[in-house]
Write an enzyme that holds these catalytic residues in place. Structure first.
Site, PDB file in Angstrom:
ATOM      1  N   SER A 124       0.837  -1.204   0.000  1.00 20.41           N
ATOM      2  CA  SER A 124       0.000   0.000   0.000  1.00 20.41           C
ATOM      3  C   SER A 124       0.863   1.241   0.000  1.00 20.41           C
ATOM      4  CB  SER A 124      -0.847  -0.027   1.278  1.00 20.41           C
ATOM      5  OG  SER A 124      -1.439   1.232   1.504  1.00 20.41           O
ATOM      6  N   TYR A 148      -1.624  -0.485  11.095  1.00 18.24           N
ATOM      7  CA  TYR A 148      -1.922  -1.115   9.799  1.00 18.24           C
ATOM      8  C   TYR A 148      -0.747  -0.899   8.843  1.00 18.24           C
ATOM      9  CZ  TYR A 148      -3.621  -1.405   5.006  1.00 18.24           C
ATOM     10  OH  TYR A 148      -3.731  -1.689   3.664  1.00 18.24           O
ATOM     11  N   LYS A 152       2.111  -3.552   6.852  1.00 13.13           N
ATOM     12  CA  LYS A 152       2.475  -3.603   5.421  1.00 13.13           C
ATOM     13  C   LYS A 152       3.988  -3.477   5.247  1.00 13.13           C
ATOM     14  CE  LYS A 152      -1.476  -4.292   3.637  1.00 13.13           C
ATOM     15  NZ  LYS A 152      -1.798  -5.530   2.939  1.00 13.13           N
TER      16      LYS A 152
HETATM   17  P1  NAD Z   1     -10.936  -6.677   1.664  1.00 13.27           P
HETATM   18  O1  NAD Z   1     -11.089  -6.603   3.130  1.00 13.27           O
HETATM   19  O2  NAD Z   1     -12.129  -6.443   0.808  1.00 13.27           O
HETATM   20  O3  NAD Z   1     -10.300  -8.079   1.249  1.00 13.27           O
HETATM   21  C1  NAD Z   1      -9.423  -8.802   2.085  1.00 13.27           C
HETATM   22  C2  NAD Z   1      -9.918 -10.235   2.157  1.00 13.27           C
HETATM   23  O4  NAD Z   1      -9.045 -10.981   2.982  1.00 13.27           O
HETATM   24  C3  NAD Z   1     -11.316 -10.350   2.765  1.00 13.27           C
HETATM   25  O5  NAD Z   1     -12.122 -11.161   1.929  1.00 13.27           O
HETATM   26  C4  NAD Z   1     -11.077 -11.010   4.120  1.00 13.27           C
HETATM   27  O6  NAD Z   1     -12.175 -11.817   4.525  1.00 13.27           O
HETATM   28  C5  NAD Z   1      -9.825 -11.813   3.846  1.00 13.27           C
HETATM   29  N1  NAD Z   1      -9.006 -12.097   5.026  1.00 13.27           N
HETATM   30  C6  NAD Z   1      -8.574 -11.235   5.969  1.00 13.27           C
HETATM   31  N2  NAD Z   1      -7.861 -11.889   6.911  1.00 13.27           N
HETATM   32  C7  NAD Z   1      -7.837 -13.198   6.539  1.00 13.27           C
HETATM   33  C8  NAD Z   1      -7.267 -14.371   7.101  1.00 13.27           C
HETATM   34  N3  NAD Z   1      -6.597 -14.347   8.260  1.00 13.27           N
HETATM   35  N4  NAD Z   1      -7.430 -15.551   6.443  1.00 13.27           N
HETATM   36  C9  NAD Z   1      -8.125 -15.597   5.286  1.00 13.27           C
HETATM   37  N5  NAD Z   1      -8.693 -14.518   4.711  1.00 13.27           N
HETATM   38  C10 NAD Z   1      -8.556 -13.333   5.340  1.00 13.27           C
HETATM   39  O7  NAD Z   1      -9.773  -5.656   1.256  1.00 13.27           O
HETATM   40  P2  NAD Z   1      -9.324  -5.137  -0.178  1.00 13.27           P
HETATM   41  O8  NAD Z   1      -9.715  -3.717  -0.287  1.00 13.27           O
HETATM   42  O9  NAD Z   1      -9.720  -6.105  -1.216  1.00 13.27           O
HETATM   43  O10 NAD Z   1      -7.751  -5.149   0.027  1.00 13.27           O
HETATM   44  C11 NAD Z   1      -6.966  -6.254  -0.380  1.00 13.27           C
HETATM   45  C12 NAD Z   1      -5.549  -6.030   0.060  1.00 13.27           C
HETATM   46  O11 NAD Z   1      -5.077  -4.800  -0.484  1.00 13.27           O
HETATM   47  C13 NAD Z   1      -5.349  -5.915   1.563  1.00 13.27           C
HETATM   48  O12 NAD Z   1      -4.135  -6.551   1.894  1.00 13.27           O
HETATM   49  C14 NAD Z   1      -5.242  -4.429   1.788  1.00 13.27           C
HETATM   50  O13 NAD Z   1      -4.464  -4.133   2.935  1.00 13.27           O
HETATM   51  C15 NAD Z   1      -4.543  -3.966   0.532  1.00 13.27           C
HETATM   52  N6  NAD Z   1      -4.807  -2.568   0.185  1.00 13.27           N
HETATM   53  C16 NAD Z   1      -6.086  -2.139   0.057  1.00 13.27           C
HETATM   54  C17 NAD Z   1      -6.334  -0.788  -0.226  1.00 13.27           C
HETATM   55  C18 NAD Z   1      -7.747  -0.274  -0.333  1.00 13.27           C
HETATM   56  O14 NAD Z   1      -7.940   0.940  -0.201  1.00 13.27           O
HETATM   57  N7  NAD Z   1      -8.757  -1.123  -0.580  1.00 13.27           N
HETATM   58  C19 NAD Z   1      -5.263   0.092  -0.427  1.00 13.27           C
HETATM   59  C20 NAD Z   1      -3.966  -0.389  -0.329  1.00 13.27           C
HETATM   60  C21 NAD Z   1      -3.748  -1.739  -0.020  1.00 13.27           C
HETATM   61  N1  UFG Z   2     -12.227  11.811   3.215  1.00 10.83           N
HETATM   62  C1  UFG Z   2     -13.238  12.682   3.522  1.00 10.83           C
HETATM   63  N2  UFG Z   2     -14.383  12.162   4.042  1.00 10.83           N
HETATM   64  C2  UFG Z   2     -14.559  10.817   4.254  1.00 10.83           C
HETATM   65  C3  UFG Z   2     -13.508   9.941   3.925  1.00 10.83           C
HETATM   66  C4  UFG Z   2     -12.343  10.475   3.409  1.00 10.83           C
HETATM   67  O1  UFG Z   2     -13.119  13.882   3.354  1.00 10.83           O
HETATM   68  O2  UFG Z   2     -15.620  10.410   4.748  1.00 10.83           O
HETATM   69  C5  UFG Z   2     -10.999  12.355   2.606  1.00 10.83           C
HETATM   70  C6  UFG Z   2      -9.739  12.090   3.402  1.00 10.83           C
HETATM   71  O3  UFG Z   2      -9.541  13.102   4.357  1.00 10.83           O
HETATM   72  C7  UFG Z   2      -8.679  12.050   2.309  1.00 10.83           C
HETATM   73  C8  UFG Z   2      -9.428  11.489   1.102  1.00 10.83           C
HETATM   74  O4  UFG Z   2     -10.813  11.694   1.374  1.00 10.83           O
HETATM   75  O5  UFG Z   2      -8.268  13.363   1.996  1.00 10.83           O
HETATM   76  C9  UFG Z   2      -9.190  10.005   0.877  1.00 10.83           C
HETATM   77  O6  UFG Z   2      -9.465   9.311   2.082  1.00 10.83           O
HETATM   78  P1  UFG Z   2      -9.592   7.706   2.124  1.00 10.83           P
HETATM   79  O7  UFG Z   2      -9.904   7.325   3.521  1.00 10.83           O
HETATM   80  O8  UFG Z   2     -10.515   7.247   1.050  1.00 10.83           O
HETATM   81  O9  UFG Z   2      -8.132   7.226   1.678  1.00 10.83           O
HETATM   82  P2  UFG Z   2      -6.707   7.462   2.363  1.00 10.83           P
HETATM   83  O10 UFG Z   2      -5.788   7.919   1.298  1.00 10.83           O
HETATM   84  O11 UFG Z   2      -6.809   8.288   3.574  1.00 10.83           O
HETATM   85  O12 UFG Z   2      -6.321   5.991   2.831  1.00 10.83           O
HETATM   86  C10 UFG Z   2      -6.514   4.821   2.024  1.00 10.83           C
HETATM   87  C11 UFG Z   2      -6.518   3.618   2.934  1.00 10.83           C
HETATM   88  C12 UFG Z   2      -5.170   3.452   3.559  1.00 10.83           C
HETATM   89  C13 UFG Z   2      -4.136   3.365   2.490  1.00 10.83           C
HETATM   90  C14 UFG Z   2      -4.193   4.555   1.583  1.00 10.83           C
HETATM   91  C15 UFG Z   2      -3.230   4.397   0.436  1.00 10.83           C
HETATM   92  O13 UFG Z   2      -7.495   3.762   3.948  1.00 10.83           O
HETATM   93  O14 UFG Z   2      -5.121   2.275   4.292  1.00 10.83           O
HETATM   94  O15 UFG Z   2      -5.514   4.717   1.061  1.00 10.83           O
HETATM   95  O16 UFG Z   2      -3.444   3.188  -0.193  1.00 10.83           O
HETATM   96  F1  UFG Z   2      -2.924   3.312   3.046  1.00 10.83           F
END
Ligand code: NAD
Ligand code: UFG
Length: 338
Positions: A124, A148, A152
């Protein structure tokens, strides 16, 4: 290839499943549904037109993980499984260390025992913390601001050590920026449990009438319009990058760490406006105080991904909003209960 998707029932995993199946891979989903719904599997079947091989698996259970690998042969693993809420990680850091780091160790152990030596890992942009300059390159200073993010960073380091210890083991660390949007069918999409933490799912729930108004966290940031700027990337572009990363590992036999973003910064109000246009409805919002831990502006330099993977984002903010809205409007309450 025969590929295992750990956490494949989640938001990004499900979209990646579709792309990998379309590219002709044989894909197995493993998940414990801790943050996803079994309902996604029926939708994946509908999109791909074939049964979805599924294995219930909790990565925290080392014996179960090793036992599973002992009876299956895989060419590669894509590892999405993690808990991902920044706020929750501050309240329950040990759960995050146990699930994310402990689960990853069990997975790596299982892979090693079974001789599986290709890994694509969901990292991430959180590993950059508050970057000194944008666009952010992969060689920027790494710093984390919450548990968190720490998981990562630690996982990237653990995987790096394993790669260094074994010339035959290769990993792709994919640093996602802000994934949004949904598959064009509207059958799968982001379905957060409880109150959404992230901007796009919150806007979607306002648009569909589940929430009254969006809180905009600060309009006094040093940005184009005072609101936070991020690099939103369409989840289908992101999904495609996983297929490209798997091809890279096979072709190049080396590891890599890349940013996955568009390279374009978009402010909160710009996203609200684009969504309002795509959905043809007003998104009521109010400006409130800054959210603790937020930063002004983060967007990627995605050029390394283009040079190494031959990948670049193709879908813009309009497509992200249109597809997110199609999913939300067709599924106002998310996936149906299984
Ligand atoms: P998500 O929560 O929708 O998907 C994660 C999946 O992993 C879920 O289905 C959950 O049930 C499963 N899981 C969690 N712990 C587990 C375990 N111990 N055993 C088996 N399954 C397990 O999240 P996502 O948005 O699809 O994100 C996927 C990956 O990408 C994550 O590692 C997250 O940290 C990373 N990521 C997500 C974002 C974002 O904004 N969505 C940004 C950067 C990185
Ligand atoms: N924001 C609002 N209102 C909301 C939610 C978010 O104004 O209800 C704003 C935040 O302040 C920020 C922007 O929208 O300026 C984006 O916020 P998000 O929460 O959607 O995303 P972030 O970039 O803060 O964080 C996300 C994940 C993190 C990850 C990061 C980069 O939550 O875990 O993206 O991948 F690390």
């Amino acid at each position: 290839m025969r590929i295992l998707l750990c956490g494949g029932a989640g938001y990004i995993g499900a979209h990646t499943y579709v792309v990998l199946v379309e590219r002709g891979h044989d894909v197995v989903v493993a998940d414990n549904f801790s943050n996803s719904s079994p309902g996604v599997l029926a939708r994946l079947r509908q999109i791909t037109g074939r049964p979805v091989p599924f294995q219930p698996l909790d990565l925290r259970d080392r014996d179960a993980v090793t036992g599973f690998f002992a009876h299956q042969a895989f060419d590669a693993v894509v590892h999405f499984a993690a808990l991902k809420s920044v706020g929750e990680s501050c309240e329950r850091p040990l759960d995050y260390f146990h699930n994310n780091i402990g689960g990853t160790l069990n997975l790596l152990h299982g892979m090693r025992e079974a001789g599986v030596d290709r890994l694509v890992f969901s990292s991430s942009a959180t590993v950059y913390g508050d970057p000194e300059r944008v666009p952010v390159r992969e060689d920027a200073r790494l710093q984390v601001t919450n548990p968190y993010g720490r998981t990562k960073l630690v996982m990237e380091e653990l995987i790096g050590d394993l790669c260094r210890s074994d010339a035959g083991f290769h990993a792709a660390n994919l640093r996602y920026f802000n994934p949004v949007g949904a598959h064009a069918s509207g059958l799968i999409g982001e379905d957060p449990t409880g109150i959404p933490n992230n901007l796009m799912p919150y806007i979607c729930q306002v648009a569909v009438g589940r929430r009254d108004r969006l809180s905009v966290y600060g309009a006094d940031w040093p940005t184009v319009d005072g609101t936070g700027v991020r690099d939103y990337i369409h989840v289908m572009d992101l999904a495609r990058a996983h297929a490209d990363a798997l091809d890279f590992l096979v072709r190049e036999r080396r590891s890599l760490t890349v940013n996955l973003g568009t390279g374009q910064g978009v402010s909160v109000l710009q996203l609200v406006e684009a969504f309002a246009q795509a959905a043809a409805r007003r998104i009521p919002y109010q400006v409130v105080a800054r959210r603790p831990g937020d930063v002004a502006e983060v967007y990627a330099d995605p050029s390394l991904a283009e040079r190494t993977l031959g990948w670049r984002a193709e879908l813009g903010i309009e497509a992200m909003c249109r597809d997110a809205w199609r999913w939300q409007s067709q599924n106002p309450q998310g996936y149906p209960m299984a």
